[in-house]
Design an enzyme around this catalytic site. Structure first.
Site, mmCIF file in Angstrom:
data_model
loop_
_atom_site.group_PDB
_atom_site.id
_atom_site.type_symbol
_atom_site.label_atom_id
_atom_site.label_comp_id
_atom_site.label_asym_id
_atom_site.label_seq_id
_atom_site.Cartn_x
_atom_site.Cartn_y
_atom_site.Cartn_z
ATOM 1 N N GLU A 223 -4.970 -4.564 10.725
ATOM 2 C CA GLU A 223 -3.971 -3.510 10.855
ATOM 3 C C GLU A 223 -4.245 -2.713 12.134
ATOM 4 O O GLU A 223 -5.051 -1.773 12.117
ATOM 5 C CB GLU A 223 -4.035 -2.552 9.659
ATOM 6 C CG GLU A 223 -3.667 -3.184 8.348
ATOM 7 C CD GLU A 223 -3.111 -2.139 7.376
ATOM 8 O OE1 GLU A 223 -1.980 -2.335 6.911
ATOM 9 O OE2 GLU A 223 -3.790 -1.145 7.096
ATOM 10 N N LYS B 268 0.072 4.218 -0.335
ATOM 11 C CA LYS B 268 -0.597 5.436 0.172
ATOM 12 C C LYS B 268 -0.347 6.561 -0.841
ATOM 13 O O LYS B 268 -0.320 6.286 -2.038
ATOM 14 C CB LYS B 268 -0.131 5.753 1.589
ATOM 15 C CG LYS B 268 -0.217 4.502 2.486
ATOM 16 C CD LYS B 268 0.013 4.747 3.934
ATOM 17 C CE LYS B 268 -0.102 3.424 4.683
ATOM 18 N NZ LYS B 268 0.026 3.552 6.134
ATOM 19 N N HIS C 32 -9.253 1.179 4.878
ATOM 20 C CA HIS C 32 -7.990 1.441 5.561
ATOM 21 C C HIS C 32 -8.230 2.423 6.706
ATOM 22 O O HIS C 32 -9.055 3.327 6.584
ATOM 23 C CB HIS C 32 -6.957 2.007 4.576
ATOM 24 C CG HIS C 32 -5.582 2.033 5.162
ATOM 25 N ND1 HIS C 32 -5.165 3.037 6.005
ATOM 26 C CD2 HIS C 32 -4.555 1.156 5.080
ATOM 27 C CE1 HIS C 32 -3.923 2.775 6.394
ATOM 28 N NE2 HIS C 32 -3.527 1.645 5.845
ATOM 29 N N GLU D 119 -6.669 4.901 7.682
ATOM 30 C CA GLU D 119 -6.512 6.321 7.320
ATOM 31 C C GLU D 119 -7.773 6.837 6.636
ATOM 32 O O GLU D 119 -8.159 7.990 6.824
ATOM 33 C CB GLU D 119 -5.268 6.490 6.429
ATOM 34 C CG GLU D 119 -3.991 6.354 7.256
ATOM 35 C CD GLU D 119 -2.810 5.776 6.502
ATOM 36 O OE1 GLU D 119 -2.789 5.805 5.263
ATOM 37 O OE2 GLU D 119 -1.894 5.262 7.186
ATOM 38 N N ASN E 110 0.870 -1.175 0.000
ATOM 39 C CA ASN E 110 0.000 0.000 0.000
ATOM 40 C C ASN E 110 0.907 1.226 0.000
ATOM 41 O O ASN E 110 1.467 1.592 1.027
ATOM 42 C CB ASN E 110 -0.897 -0.015 1.252
ATOM 43 C CG ASN E 110 -1.739 1.248 1.350
ATOM 44 O OD1 ASN E 110 -1.832 2.025 0.393
ATOM 45 N ND2 ASN E 110 -2.359 1.454 2.500
ATOM 46 N N GLY F 29 2.966 2.660 10.732
ATOM 47 C CA GLY F 29 3.945 3.739 10.621
ATOM 48 C C GLY F 29 4.688 4.043 11.907
ATOM 49 O O GLY F 29 5.429 5.019 11.989
ATOM 50 N N SER G 224 3.802 -1.760 10.351
ATOM 51 C CA SER G 224 5.254 -1.822 10.576
ATOM 52 C C SER G 224 5.859 -3.174 10.223
ATOM 53 O O SER G 224 6.756 -3.661 10.918
ATOM 54 C CB SER G 224 5.598 -1.422 12.018
ATOM 55 O OG SER G 224 5.272 -0.057 12.238
#
Ligand code: 13P
Length: 258
Positions: free
Chosen positions: A173, A11, A96, A98, A9, A179, A218
């Site tokens: 996730e 992003k 996701h 985000e 991904n 991150g 991560s």
């Protein structure tokens, strides 16, 4: 065991040069017996799909990072499932964290997107996961269950297409691991993966056997093998480490060495 799925991904990162480097690396060294999914930003999809087809790497696929569940209409800036398929994609990521946190997507929106993907012949990678505060409060399972609940109908209708004959995967996730450099332990991830698989099985036992439940947050060359060794972790959704071809290839090759 199902064939693992290692997804990138990007992003809002990356470019065609990155796609070229990853695809060239795969063409040179082979896909290592795993399915590899590249999810670049929308504008690169058609070209990356073309490059992937041309490279003829076994198990290499391209997907979008999002879609709009409407078929068409006055939704400025949005892209439909049919358009994603038309660009040459086989997959799409939906839900996701985000998208949920920054763009206000609800659990119901995510289920609608997953259904829209299926309607266009795309396989969906549906993302779920708890925040740090939710984990601290001991609510991980409850949060993941509530995210999965509106997907019951989607799971029930799961059928062919997609990798390994199932048209969806679920990505666990944990938001706090994304991150942050701090991944979930293989054991903690496994417990949630088992919960996810049970919830799919309650709706569709055949799909539960075939669907990949993958881990994101991560994942790096240094921890991928440990995660992948855990039963029930069928691959990874990789963010930061997918932006360097070398790291991503190393996760693909090192993680599931035969
Ligand atoms: P990182 O691998 O950068 O933690 O991102 C994970 C992710 O969000 C993939 O969708």
């Amino acid at each position: 065991m199902t064939r693992p799925l290692i997804a990138a991904n990007w992003k809002m990162n990356g470019d065609l040069a990155l796609a070229e480097a990853v695809i060239a690396g795969l063409a040179e060294g082979g896909g290592g017996g795993v399915d590899v999914l590249l999810c670049p930003p929308f504008v690169y999809l058609r070209e990356v799909a073309r490059m992937a087809r041309q490279a003829k790497v076994d198990g290499l696929m391209v997907g979008a990072q999002n879609l709009d569940y409407h078929a068409h209409g006055a939704f400025t800036g949005e892209v439909s499932a049919a358009m994603v398929a038309d660009a040459g994609c086989e997959y799409v990521i939906v839900g996701h964290s985000e998208r949920r946190a920054l763009f206000g997507e609800s659990d119901d929106d995510v289920a609608r997107k997953a259904q829209a993907a299926r309607g266009a012949g795309l396989a969906a990678v549906v993302c779920v996961g708890e925040t740090f505060a939710e984990r601290e409060a001991g609510r991980t399972e409850a949060v993941v269950e509530s995210q999965l609940a509106p997907l019951a109908g989607f799971f029930a209708g799961g059928g062919g297409g997609g990798g390994d004959g199932c048209d969806f995967a679920v990505a666990y996730e944990p938001v706090w691991a994304i991150g942050s450099g701090q991944s979930a332990t293989p054991g903690d991830a496994r417990a949630v993966h088992e919960l996810i698989r049970r919830r799919i099985a309650a709706r569709n036992p055949a799909a539960a056997n075939r669907a990949r439940v993958i881990y994101g947050g991560s994942v790096k060359p240094g921890n991928a093998a440990g995660l992948f060794a855990e039963p029930g972790i069928d691959g990874a959704l990789v963010g930061g480490a997918s932006l360097a071809a070398r790291d991503f290839l190393s996760i693909i090759r090192g993680g599931y060495a035969d």
